[in-house]
Design an enzyme around this catalytic site. Sequence first.
Site, mmCIF file in Angstrom:
data_model
loop_
_atom_site.group_PDB
_atom_site.id
_atom_site.type_symbol
_atom_site.label_atom_id
_atom_site.label_comp_id
_atom_site.label_asym_id
_atom_site.label_seq_id
_atom_site.Cartn_x
_atom_site.Cartn_y
_atom_site.Cartn_z
ATOM 1 N N GLY A 1 61.791 78.820 -16.319
ATOM 2 C CA GLY A 1 61.818 77.588 -17.106
ATOM 3 C C GLY A 1 60.980 77.553 -18.352
ATOM 4 O O GLY A 1 61.057 76.582 -19.106
ATOM 5 N N CYS B 1 90.020 76.617 -31.610
ATOM 6 C CA CYS B 1 90.719 75.378 -31.960
ATOM 7 C C CYS B 1 90.112 74.153 -31.297
ATOM 8 O O CYS B 1 90.745 73.503 -30.451
ATOM 9 C CB CYS B 1 92.191 75.518 -31.601
ATOM 10 N N PRO C 1 61.295 84.118 -14.738
ATOM 11 C CA PRO C 1 61.627 83.811 -16.127
ATOM 12 C C PRO C 1 62.928 84.495 -16.559
ATOM 13 O O PRO C 1 63.185 85.639 -16.199
ATOM 14 C CB PRO C 1 60.448 84.413 -16.902
ATOM 15 N N GLY C 2 63.741 83.769 -17.296
ATOM 16 C CA GLY C 2 64.943 84.354 -17.890
ATOM 17 C C GLY C 2 64.810 84.295 -19.398
ATOM 18 O O GLY C 2 64.515 85.278 -20.069
ATOM 19 N N ARG D 1 76.227 77.644 -26.442
ATOM 20 C CA ARG D 1 75.081 76.723 -26.327
ATOM 21 C C ARG D 1 75.144 75.534 -27.295
ATOM 22 O O ARG D 1 74.904 74.402 -26.887
ATOM 23 C CB ARG D 1 73.757 77.476 -26.466
ATOM 24 N N TYR E 1 71.439 83.415 -22.284
ATOM 25 C CA TYR E 1 72.567 82.491 -22.105
ATOM 26 C C TYR E 1 73.525 82.560 -23.303
ATOM 27 O O TYR E 1 74.123 81.555 -23.685
ATOM 28 C CB TYR E 1 72.060 81.061 -21.860
HETATM 29 N N1 LLP Z 1 65.217 80.263 -11.466
HETATM 30 C C1 LLP Z 1 66.208 79.416 -11.145
HETATM 31 C C2 LLP Z 1 66.363 78.989 -9.761
HETATM 32 C C3 LLP Z 1 67.080 78.945 -12.158
HETATM 33 O O1 LLP Z 1 68.051 78.088 -11.845
HETATM 34 C C4 LLP Z 1 66.902 79.372 -13.497
HETATM 35 C C5 LLP Z 1 67.801 78.910 -14.573
HETATM 36 C C6 LLP Z 1 65.862 80.282 -13.771
HETATM 37 C C7 LLP Z 1 65.033 80.690 -12.737
HETATM 38 C C8 LLP Z 1 65.605 80.815 -15.151
HETATM 39 O O2 LLP Z 1 65.283 79.812 -16.049
HETATM 40 P P1 LLP Z 1 64.741 80.161 -17.491
HETATM 41 O O3 LLP Z 1 63.414 80.878 -17.327
HETATM 42 O O4 LLP Z 1 65.722 81.045 -18.168
HETATM 43 O O5 LLP Z 1 64.591 78.868 -18.151
HETATM 44 N N2 LLP Z 1 72.477 77.909 -19.785
HETATM 45 C C9 LLP Z 1 71.310 77.102 -20.067
HETATM 46 C C10 LLP Z 1 70.147 77.435 -19.140
HETATM 47 C C11 LLP Z 1 70.501 77.346 -17.677
HETATM 48 C C12 LLP Z 1 69.342 77.643 -16.767
HETATM 49 C C13 LLP Z 1 69.781 77.700 -15.333
HETATM 50 N N3 LLP Z 1 68.765 78.089 -14.408
HETATM 51 C C14 LLP Z 1 70.935 77.256 -21.529
HETATM 52 O O6 LLP Z 1 71.636 77.972 -22.249
HETATM 53 O O7 LLP Z 1 69.994 76.647 -21.994
#
Ligand code: LLP
Length: 446
Positions: free
Chosen positions: A250, A367, A299-300, A337, A396
Site C-alpha cells: 500500500g 472507441c 509492496p507492489g 489507470r 498496474y
Molecule cells: N497486498 C494485498 C493483499 C493487496 O490487495 C495489494 C494490492 C497489495 C498487497 C499491493 O499493494 P501496493 O503496494 O501495490 O499498493 N490497480 C490499482 C491498485 C490495486 C491494488 C490492489 N491490491 C491501481 O492501479 O492503482
Amino acid sequence: MHYLLIAATILGMHSFHYRDGRLYCEEVDLAKAAEAFGTPLYIYSAGTILDHYQRLDQALAGLDHLICYAVKANSNRAILHLLAEAGAGFDIVSGGELYRVIRAGGDASKCTFAGVGKSREEIEYALEQQVYSFNIESEAELDYINQIAVAKNLRAAIALRVNPDVVAPTHKYIATGQSENKFGVPLDRVATVYERAAKMPNIIIRGIQMHIGSQITEAAPFVAAIETITPLVGKLKSRYPLEFFSIGGGLGIAYESSIASGRADWWAANRSHPLTISDYANAIVPQLEKMGLRILLEPGRLLVGNAGVLLTRVRYIKETGQKKFAIVDAGMNDLIRPALYGSYHEIVPVKESHASTSKIDIVGPVCESGDFFAQERDMPPLQAGDLLAIMSAGAYGFAMASTYNSRPLPAEALVRGDKVALVRERQVLEDLTRGEVDPKWQQRRP
Ligand code: LLP
C-alpha cells in the site's frame, strides 16, 4: 531538465532522465529502444526496482522481515526473477501468479496467497507447492481449505487477514481496510475464527495479516492499523504459535512533481505527497519491534511503479473548434489507470523541449471517450511521429492491459545499465484469435 525528472533524480525515485536533450532509462536512449522494439512499449529499469527493494530492506534491517513483492503490480517473469534473486518472497492472488513465480525461479515457501475467492484448483496447487501462508479472508474459505487439505492429506499454513476498520485516504476502489469492504475478517470475529482454526486437523496457524489499501501517501493510517491490531496480536501469540505479522502493501508513490495543476479529484489532491521509505519505516518499525514477530510486507507499486514508463508515438494531431488532441498509439487497453481511477500520469516528450506549452488532450485510438491519458495537459508543441513517455507506469500498467478493440498486447523491455532486452514480445494478430474455436454443436439425442 524537466522538473519531475530533476526531483526524481535527486530523490533517487527512478532512473529516467534527459541527457543531451534525449530521454534515457539508465544508460539507454529511449528513442532507440522505441525504434528497435516498436510502440506502444513498456520499459522498466532493473536498477530502480532493485534500488527500491534494497532501500526498503535496509530500512527494516532491525527487524526479522521478509519482503513479499505483490505480483499483481507487474508480473513479468523477468521482474519476478530479478526480485527472486534479490531474496524477495511474493504475495500472490491466484494460481496463475504462483505459476509465474515458480517459472521465474521464485520460492513457493516464501509465498503468501491472498484473495477473497480462491478456487479449489488454486488451493490444491498452492497446497502441493507448500506456500508459506494462505491468507484467509473468511470463515467459509477457512473451512474449504481445511476440507481440501484433509482430502489431500496435506497441511495448510494460514494467517487470518484482519480488517482493522481504519480509513485509508486513497481512491475508493483501492481502499480495503474498512468494514464496508469485502476484505478480511472483522476485528471482533478474529479470536473466534482462530479458535476454530486451531481445532482443524489440517490447519497450521502461522500468522496474522492486514492490508488497508493501495497508494497510501501518509504513515498515519498504517500506524493506526497496527495500534488497533497490536493488543489482539498479543493475545493470539499467547495461545498459538504465531510466526509472522504481515502489514500488507500500500505504500504510495509520487506520480507527479509538487507543482499543482488545479485538478479537484483525489489523485490530484494527494499526488504531491510521497511517503518516503524512511518516513514509513521510522513510523512503523518501533511498533513492529514490540510485536516480537517476523514482519512481512507486501509492496507492489512502491517497487515497480516509478521503475517503468509506457512509450507511445503520436499518430495524429486533431483540432476541433474547442479542443486539441494528440492521438497516440497506446490506448486505455494498454494502460487503464486514467480511465478507471481518474489517475494522473506525468507525460513527457522523449525529445526534450523548452518551447512554451499549451493545453492538449492526449488520447488513444480506442472507441470510447474514456480512452485518455491526460486532459487539458500543458505540453510543448506536439506533432505526428513524436514519442512520448507516460511516466510511473511500471505498476498496474501492463498487468491490467487487455486486448480490447482487438489490439494486440504491447511489448515489454527491461533495461540494465547500458543494455536493453525484450522481456515480452509484442502480440501479433494470430495471438488475438488463439484458442477460439468454431462451435462443434453437440447432436441432440432424439
Ligand atoms: N497486498 C494485498 C493483499 C493487496 O490487495 C495489494 C494490492 C497489495 C498487497 C499491493 O499493494 P501496493 O503496494 O501495490 O499498493 N490497480 C490499482 C491498485 C490495486 C491494488 C490492489 N491490491 C491501481 O492501479 O492503482
